[in-house]
Design an enzyme around this catalytic site. Structure first.
Site, PDB file in Angstrom:
ATOM      1  CB  SER A 100      -0.970  -0.035   1.181  1.00  0.00           C
ATOM      2  OG  SER A 100      -1.955   0.958   1.067  1.00  0.00           O
ATOM      3  CG  ASP A 115      -2.458   4.181  -1.678  1.00  0.00           C
ATOM      4  OD1 ASP A 115      -3.206   4.011  -2.655  1.00  0.00           O
ATOM      5  OD2 ASP A 115      -2.460   3.424  -0.684  1.00  0.00           O
ATOM      6  CG  ASP A 165      -2.495  -0.314  -2.837  1.00  0.00           C
ATOM      7  OD1 ASP A 165      -2.336   0.813  -2.336  1.00  0.00           O
ATOM      8  OD2 ASP A 165      -3.170  -1.206  -2.275  1.00  0.00           O
ATOM      9  CG  ASP A 175      -5.671   0.766  -1.083  1.00  0.00           C
ATOM     10  OD1 ASP A 175      -4.807   1.672  -1.030  1.00  0.00           O
ATOM     11  OD2 ASP A 175      -5.716  -0.177  -0.264  1.00  0.00           O
TER      12      ASP A 175
END
Length: 614
Positions: A172, A325, A327, A329
């Site tokens: 993440s 961010d 990834d 999400d």
């Protein structure tokens, strides 16, 4: 001339000496010795030998004294050798555990196959292949994307292709040295604690029985299948459906912070009809080193990551800055006020702004569904609760930290209830019900529409936020994260939480505690006497909540992170702002005082919690 022969290095003797000198405990010693003797670890032997030769015992002790925790739905850590790190071995190990869980407990899901997504982090593509090698060796078909994809698209894909589960290789928003592995069920929900415990049990039992096959052989045998572009198109189409307003005259600056948002957020915004998008070009490269992000820490919660985007927004007279961010999400926004000063909004303020805008827009257009539902975690601002209830929504707000709990409640809503949005304070949001995880693309569309509407009505998003506070009162909210350093940090942190439960305070920062709730037991006790008031049948988790008002809107929550040695403190103070200038600052001051007192209290408890692991 004499030839001097170098004496061969004896790693075994060095390990024995380190054990005798208590530089290693027996667990670390035995595990390191095993890495020299089994084929599974052959790729690590040169680096391991070098570490021993250099006498890097502090590192070796921390890297081998325990196994990496299969925590809240997966594993995460720094990428180094060791059982307490992320590397090819621990990725294969987690994959074997997941395979055994499916085969032993969910044969129906195993037969449907599993999707794997991976982001632009260092080694993510390699970890994807190691995961596929293990799953296919266990007879489980794997569906992979041809390139990096966003975490929410994995959740969408599991549902869209009717698969048995999914895995995302990502850490993440963590710094470059981190990576991780998250597991999803057949509904596209990150696995809940009950399933996680079953996988953890398999994890503990599978260390010596990892199956693997050649990735190329798995492809040739049809066990690895490529997900087609139709899924990407369907994902974007689903995101477009969350639109609540027609305005499109807005200038957007967007940065994916070197992550995969260029594959999800950007197509969604363009597909929704936003044509004036200025990408931060120096941050568009897919680069797991995050080279242009200040501190190389690409977290939208940190104002520093917006520097380049805001500079571009000022130069080009943009109306809103949107970042995601690595990834994709999580979503962060920055907006100007009437004086042209740019403000980076917290996750709580963004949640409130988007919730109010979406609910009011739908109510005004007559598109509000019957029995609307908003779902949030218990540490997310209660301003969202106030907003939802004003528009007639059911607000589910008692959830533990983690979007998986939001996704699970969404999945199990009765058919007469209609989900509108989910949110968590750490910049996680979801609009629409096409998947079951947070994602940056749907809130990006709502945020862009909000900025366009404000522009059309000759106001700024900060003006809109001020009007929201005028309706519901002001919330002074703070989040503080404290990294716990040193060997055995996770164990010390958890022991300190146990000790704190036995020494609960009666006040914090000069404020009397009215109620205390322990989420491990569900018990709510009187803050002054400790007498049991009630027991709540809420999800269980390691968190203490201290309430300073009967309505529980002024509160402090303390919890350890589920994935890393970090304590988190969430503070909220609710008050009216109609009494004149200075009230807002006073509310913020109270929140800061409560937070400081809580941190000092836990630091004291932590300092009195020694841990001997040698």
């Amino acid at each position: 001339m004499d030839i001097v022969m170098e004496t061969p290095f004896d790693a075994t003797a060095a390990l024995e000496a380190a054990l005798g000198a208590k530089k290693l405990n027996k667990t670390a010693h035995d595990e390191i010795a095993r890495w020299f003797t089994e084929d599974e670890f052959a790729e690590f032997v040169p680096e391991l030998t070098a570490k021993i030769k250099d006498g890097d015992w502090d590192f070796l002790m921390d890297a081998f004294y325990r196994t990496v925790l299969f925590g809240t739905g997966g594993i995460r850590g720094t990428m180094e050798i060791g059982t307490n790190r992320i590397n090819n071995h621990t990725i294969r190990w987690a994959s074997q555990a997941y395979a055994q869980y499916l085969l032993n407990h969910r044969k129906d899901a195993a037969a449907k196959g599993v999707a794997i997504a991976y982001d632009s982090r260092l080694n993510s593509d390699g970890f994807m292949k190691e995961t596929a090698r293990v799953l296919t060796a266990n007879g489980i078909a794997v569906h992979i994307f041809p390139y990096y994809r966003a975490t929410p698209e994995l959740s969408f894909t599991v549902r869209h292709l009717s698969l048995g589960g999914g895995i995302v290789i990502t850490a993440s928003h963590n710094p470059p040295e981190f990576n991780g592995y998250k597991v999803y069920d057949e509904h596209g929900v990150q696995v809940l604690p009950e399933e996680g415990l079953l996988i953890e049990k398999e994890f503990n039992a599978s260390a010596s029985s990892i199956k693997k096959m050649s990735f190329d052989d798995a492809v040739a045998q049809g066990l690895v299948r490529t997900i087609s572009g139709e899924t990407d198109d369907a994902f974007v189409e689903a995101a477009k459906k969350v639109s609540v307003r027609p305005e499109r005259d807005v200038r957007i600056v967007y940065s994916p912070l070197h992550g995969v948002g260029s594959q999800s957020v950007l197509p969604a915004l363009k597909g929704a009809g936003f044509g004036d998008i200025l990408p931060v070009e120096e941050q568009m490269s897919l680069d797991g080193n995050f080279p242009t992000v200040k501190g190389h820490f690409p977290n939208p919660e940190f104002p520093a990551v917006y520097e380049q985007a805001i500079a571009l927004a000022k130069a080009k007279a943009a109306d809103i800055v949107i970042v995601s961010d690595p990834d994709a999400d999580r979503l962060g926004i920055a907006v100007p006020d009437k004086d042209g000063v740019w403000n980076v909004l917290t996750g709580n303020r963004t949640a409130a702004l988007l919730a109010h805008f979406a609910m009011e827009s739908r109510a005004g257009a007559g598109t509000m569904p019957e029995n609307p539902v908003i779902i949030k975690t218990s540490v997310t601002t209660d301003l969202v609760r106030d907003i939802g209830e004003r528009f007639g929504a059911t607000v589910i707000g008692d959830l533990l930290v983690g979007f998986k709990f939001i996704g699970d409640r969404l999945e199990h809503l009765p058919p007469e209830k209609h989900f509108v949005m989910g949110c968590e304070e750490s910049c996680g949001y979801l609009f629409g019900d096409a998947y079951r995880d947070k994602g940056a693309e749907t809130p990006a569309i709502i945020a862009a529409e909000m900025a366009a509407w404000c522009k059309a009505n000759k106001m700024t998003p900060m003006d809109l936020l001020g009007s929201i506070y005028g309706i519901y009162g002001y919330y002074g909210e703070r989040l503080y994260s404290r990294q716990i350093e040193g060997l055995g940090a996770l164990d010390r942190m958890n022991l300190a939480m146990r000790k704190l439960r036995g020494e609960l305070p009666r006040e914090l920062g000069g404020r009397r505690i009215v109620k205390i709730m322990d989420r491990l037991t569900g018990e709510v006790r009187d803050g002054a006497t400790g007498a049991l008031i009630e027991s709540r049948d809420w999800d269980r988790g390691d968190m203490l909540s201290f309430f300073f008002t009967d309505d529980e809107r002024t509160a402090l929550h303390i919890r350890p992170s589920g994935t890393e040695p970090k304590m988190k403190y969430y503070t909220a103070v609710h008050g009216e702002t109609k009494d004149g200038k200075g009230t807002t600052e006073a509310i913020e001051g109270i929140a800061e005082t409560i937070e400081r007192a809580a941190v000092e209290l836990f630091e004291k408890v932590l300092s009195e919690t020694p841990l001997d692991i040698v």
